[in-house]
Design a protein around this motif. Sequence first.
Motif, PDB file in Angstrom:
ATOM      1  N   GLN A  99       0.697  22.670   0.772  1.00 38.61           N
ATOM      2  CA  GLN A  99       0.681  21.706  -0.320  1.00 38.61           C
ATOM      3  C   GLN A  99       2.180  21.059  -0.481  1.00 38.61           C
ATOM      4  OE1 GLN A  99       0.994  23.847  -4.335  1.00 38.61           O
ATOM      5  NE2 GLN A  99       0.344  25.563  -3.075  1.00 38.61           N
ATOM      6  N   THR A 100       2.191  20.053  -1.251  1.00 39.66           N
ATOM      7  CA  THR A 100       3.530  19.346  -1.417  1.00 39.66           C
ATOM      8  C   THR A 100       3.705  18.809  -3.019  1.00 39.66           C
ATOM      9  OG1 THR A 100       5.242  17.799  -0.694  1.00 39.66           O
ATOM     10  CG2 THR A 100       2.840  16.990  -0.838  1.00 39.66           C
ATOM     11  N   SER A 101       4.968  18.738  -3.522  1.00 41.86           N
ATOM     12  CA  SER A 101       5.115  17.958  -4.749  1.00 41.86           C
ATOM     13  C   SER A 101       5.874  16.684  -4.363  1.00 41.86           C
ATOM     14  CB  SER A 101       6.003  18.841  -5.675  1.00 41.86           C
ATOM     15  OG  SER A 101       7.186  19.141  -5.104  1.00 41.86           O
ATOM     16  N   LEU A 102       6.076  16.152  -3.193  1.00 42.01           N
ATOM     17  CA  LEU A 102       6.622  15.298  -2.736  1.00 42.01           C
ATOM     18  C   LEU A 102       6.218  13.788  -3.278  1.00 42.01           C
ATOM     19  CD1 LEU A 102       9.373  13.803  -1.061  1.00 42.01           C
ATOM     20  CD2 LEU A 102       7.640  13.992   0.761  1.00 42.01           C
ATOM     21  N   MET A 146       0.752  -1.227   0.049  1.00 46.04           N
ATOM     22  CA  MET A 146       0.047  -0.098  -0.070  1.00 46.04           C
ATOM     23  C   MET A 146       0.974   1.356   0.057  1.00 46.04           C
ATOM     24  SD  MET A 146      -2.930   1.202   2.844  1.00 46.04           S
ATOM     25  CE  MET A 146      -3.735   2.512   2.348  1.00 46.04           C
ATOM     26  N   THR A 147       0.727   2.170  -0.896  1.00 44.80           N
ATOM     27  CA  THR A 147       1.438   3.350  -0.866  1.00 44.80           C
ATOM     28  C   THR A 147       1.078   4.394   0.162  1.00 44.80           C
ATOM     29  OG1 THR A 147       1.419   3.289  -3.338  1.00 44.80           O
ATOM     30  CG2 THR A 147       2.098   5.254  -2.477  1.00 44.80           C
ATOM     31  N   ALA A 148       2.036   4.851   0.829  1.00 41.68           N
ATOM     32  CA  ALA A 148       2.027   5.740   1.913  1.00 41.68           C
ATOM     33  C   ALA A 148       1.260   7.036   1.373  1.00 41.68           C
ATOM     34  CB  ALA A 148       3.136   6.229   2.718  1.00 41.68           C
ATOM     35  N   ARG A 149       0.481   7.851   2.145  1.00 42.37           N
ATOM     36  CA  ARG A 149      -0.140   9.099   1.895  1.00 42.37           C
ATOM     37  C   ARG A 149       0.682   9.959   2.237  1.00 42.37           C
ATOM     38  NH1 ARG A 149      -2.938  12.439   5.233  1.00 42.37           N
ATOM     39  NH2 ARG A 149      -3.247  10.724   6.953  1.00 42.37           N
ATOM     40  N   ILE A 150       1.032  10.976   1.363  1.00 39.02           N
ATOM     41  CA  ILE A 150       1.945  11.938   1.707  1.00 39.02           C
ATOM     42  C   ILE A 150       1.508  13.366   2.078  1.00 39.02           C
ATOM     43  CG2 ILE A 150       3.840  13.528   0.519  1.00 39.02           C
ATOM     44  CD1 ILE A 150       4.585  10.642   1.106  1.00 39.02           C
ATOM     45  N   ALA A 151       1.445  13.944   3.128  1.00 43.01           N
ATOM     46  CA  ALA A 151       0.841  14.925   3.778  1.00 43.01           C
ATOM     47  C   ALA A 151       1.448  16.172   2.909  1.00 43.01           C
ATOM     48  CB  ALA A 151       1.249  15.244   5.151  1.00 43.01           C
ATOM     49  N   PRO A 152       0.443  17.343   2.839  1.00 45.65           N
ATOM     50  CA  PRO A 152       0.898  18.440   2.448  1.00 45.65           C
ATOM     51  C   PRO A 152       1.741  19.204   3.679  1.00 45.65           C
ATOM     52  CG  PRO A 152      -1.407  18.755   3.210  1.00 45.65           C
ATOM     53  CD  PRO A 152      -1.119  17.188   3.299  1.00 45.65           C
ATOM     54  N   GLY A 153       2.450  20.460   3.139  1.00 41.57           N
ATOM     55  CA  GLY A 153       3.212  20.730   4.087  1.00 41.57           C
ATOM     56  C   GLY A 153       3.642  22.379   3.795  1.00 41.57           C
ATOM     57  N   LEU A 154       4.211  23.122   4.791  1.00 39.67           N
ATOM     58  CA  LEU A 154       4.628  24.239   4.442  1.00 39.67           C
ATOM     59  C   LEU A 154       5.960  24.805   5.201  1.00 39.67           C
ATOM     60  CD1 LEU A 154       3.977  26.296   7.385  1.00 39.67           C
ATOM     61  CD2 LEU A 154       1.670  25.709   6.424  1.00 39.67           C
ATOM     62  N   LEU A 155       6.438  25.674   4.764  1.00 44.09           N
ATOM     63  CA  LEU A 155       7.812  26.115   5.564  1.00 44.09           C
ATOM     64  C   LEU A 155       7.665  27.487   6.134  1.00 44.09           C
ATOM     65  CD1 LEU A 155      10.854  25.850   6.111  1.00 44.09           C
ATOM     66  CD2 LEU A 155      11.284  26.935   3.823  1.00 44.09           C
ATOM     67  N   VAL A 156       7.835  27.349   7.500  1.00 43.74           N
ATOM     68  CA  VAL A 156       8.076  28.802   8.197  1.00 43.74           C
ATOM     69  C   VAL A 156       9.375  29.369   8.072  1.00 43.74           C
ATOM     70  CG1 VAL A 156       7.594  29.832  10.355  1.00 43.74           C
ATOM     71  CG2 VAL A 156       6.055  28.061   9.882  1.00 43.74           C
ATOM     72  N   ALA A 157       9.456  30.612   7.322  1.00 41.60           N
ATOM     73  CA  ALA A 157      10.757  31.069   7.156  1.00 41.60           C
ATOM     74  C   ALA A 157      10.475  32.580   7.451  1.00 41.60           C
ATOM     75  CB  ALA A 157      11.255  30.811   5.987  1.00 41.60           C
ATOM     76  N   ALA A 158      11.944  33.319   7.437  1.00 41.59           N
ATOM     77  CA  ALA A 158      12.101  34.748   7.751  1.00 41.59           C
ATOM     78  C   ALA A 158      12.957  35.447   6.768  1.00 41.59           C
ATOM     79  CB  ALA A 158      11.966  34.975   8.987  1.00 41.59           C
ATOM     80  N   PRO A 159      12.785  36.834   6.496  1.00 42.47           N
ATOM     81  CA  PRO A 159      13.902  37.419   5.803  1.00 42.47           C
ATOM     82  C   PRO A 159      15.396  37.357   6.687  1.00 42.47           C
ATOM     83  CG  PRO A 159      12.083  38.829   5.745  1.00 42.47           C
ATOM     84  CD  PRO A 159      11.837  37.577   6.965  1.00 42.47           C
ATOM     85  N   ARG A 160      15.342  37.123   7.717  1.00 41.26           N
ATOM     86  CA  ARG A 160      16.478  37.211   8.927  1.00 41.26           C
ATOM     87  C   ARG A 160      16.332  36.179  10.049  1.00 41.26           C
ATOM     88  NH1 ARG A 160      15.940  40.110  13.160  1.00 41.26           N
ATOM     89  NH2 ARG A 160      14.333  42.032  13.016  1.00 41.26           N
ATOM     90  N   SER A 161      17.490  35.776  10.848  1.00 44.79           N
ATOM     91  CA  SER A 161      17.333  35.202  12.158  1.00 44.79           C
ATOM     92  C   SER A 161      16.611  36.231  13.100  1.00 44.79           C
ATOM     93  CB  SER A 161      18.808  34.930  12.623  1.00 44.79           C
ATOM     94  OG  SER A 161      19.090  33.914  11.682  1.00 44.79           O
ATOM     95  N   GLY A 162      16.073  35.637  14.083  1.00 41.24           N
ATOM     96  CA  GLY A 162      15.593  36.304  15.127  1.00 41.24           C
ATOM     97  C   GLY A 162      14.231  37.042  14.878  1.00 41.24           C
TER      98      GLY A 162
END
Length: 438
Positions: A231-234, A1-17
Amino acid sequence: MTARIAPGLLVAAPRSGSGKTTLTLGLQRALRRRGLNVRGAKCGPDYIDPAFHAAATGSPSVNLDSFAMDDALLDSLATTVSSNADIVIAEGSMGLFDGIQGEAGRMGASADIAARFGWPVLLVLDVSGQAQSAAAIALGCTRYDPRISIMGVVLNQVASERHRRLVEDGLSLIGLPVLGALMRDKSIALPERHLGLVQAGETGDLEQRLESLADRIEQSVDLDRILSLAQTSLTPAQSHKPPLHPPGQRIALAQDQAFSFVYPHILAGWRAAGADIKTFSPLANEPPPPDCDACWLPGGYPELHAGKLAAATRFLEGLQQFSETRPVHGECGGYMVLGQTLEDGEGQVHTMAGLLPVSTSYAKRKLHLGYRIATAAERSVLGDGGARLVGHEFHYASITEQAPANLVHVTDATGADLGSAGHRAGLVSGTFFHVLRA
C-alpha cells in the motif's frame, strides 16, 4: 491526467547481512515475470544496489534518503518510481531503524522512508542460531516505531523444516504472519568486494542469478499475499529542481568498471534541466568527447585498475587538454585519478592525471564513512562560493600527500567540524564525497 500511484513495500531487516538484497531482487524479478511493471528504490546513499534493481525490474531505480534529501526531492523521486507502476519494491539499508542522531523523520533511517510514503515493511529475519527468540526481535521491531507497519516476515537461513516450525511457533504468539521462508543456500549469495557487492555490470552471470532468485522466491514466498498487503499514502508530487546544477550543457561522463558510482537522480536531474550526457570509457583509453563543455569523473574502483589507467595515455592526455579550457570534476575515485599518483593494494605507485595536488593510496587503508555537509569555498562546478552541499563519503583510500585543501569546508551529520576538503586547481576540482544534493 493524474498519474496512477502504485502501492509499495519496504524490504528491511533488524541488521545488515540478513538477506535484504537477495529477497528484494528475487521479489522484483518474480513479480516482473508475472507481467507487472515493477519499480525499485534504495533507502540511503548506496550507489551499487540501484543498478541491481534496474537489472531485476528492467526500469531505473532511485535513492531515497531522509537525511540528505529535502521533502520536495524525496516526494518527487518517490512519485517518479511510483507513477503508473504496478508495485514499488524498496530496499532498506543497514538495520530498519539505523541512522544518525537527529530530528525524527530526518535520521537517514529506512523506517523514515516507510513512514513517509506509507509503505508497509516486509521484515527479513536471519534465523540462523535461534528459533522462537526470533519472535522477540520481530516484536521489538513492530513496537519500536509507531509510524510504521510491519506486514509480515520472511525467514532467511532456515536450517530445516523442524527449525522453520520452531520459529513460526514463536511468531504465532505475537500474531505476525510468516510470508515465506528461505532455506540455507550459499550458492545464491552475490559476489562482494570491499565497498559491497561486485557491481551489476561486472556480474557476468547476473541474469542467470536473478532468474534463480526468482525461482526460489516463487517456491518459498507467498507472492499473492505480499501483493495484497502492499500500500502507499503517497500523493503525486511536483517535479523538483535539479538536485545538483548541471556542470555544463554537454557533459562528458566517465562510465566503465572503474567509474560507475553516480546517483541516478543526479543524472536524471541534469537531463531534466536540458543537459546532454555523453559517456566515455577511460579503461578503453577514450578521452572525454571533444564536443562537451564539462567533464565528470564519478567514483568507482580505480584502485583495482590503476595500472591500466596509468597506461591509458589517450585518456590522460585528452583529459589534460580538456581541462585547459573546460571544467573537470572528480568524485571519490575520480578525485584519486585527477591527482598525482595512486598506490594500489599491492603497494605499486601509478602516475595519474596530475591535475590536482593530491596523492592517494589504497594500500594504506582506512574506512571513511558518513554523511558530509560541505560549504563551497569559492565558485566551482559544485556551485557558488558559500553554496551548501549534502553528500556522503564511503572509501578505504587514504591521502598520502596533498597541498592544503581548498575546495569545501566540511562537517559531519552532527555538525562536527571536519576541516577543509578537496582541491581546486584552475578549472579542475575534486573531493572524496559524493554529492546527493546542493
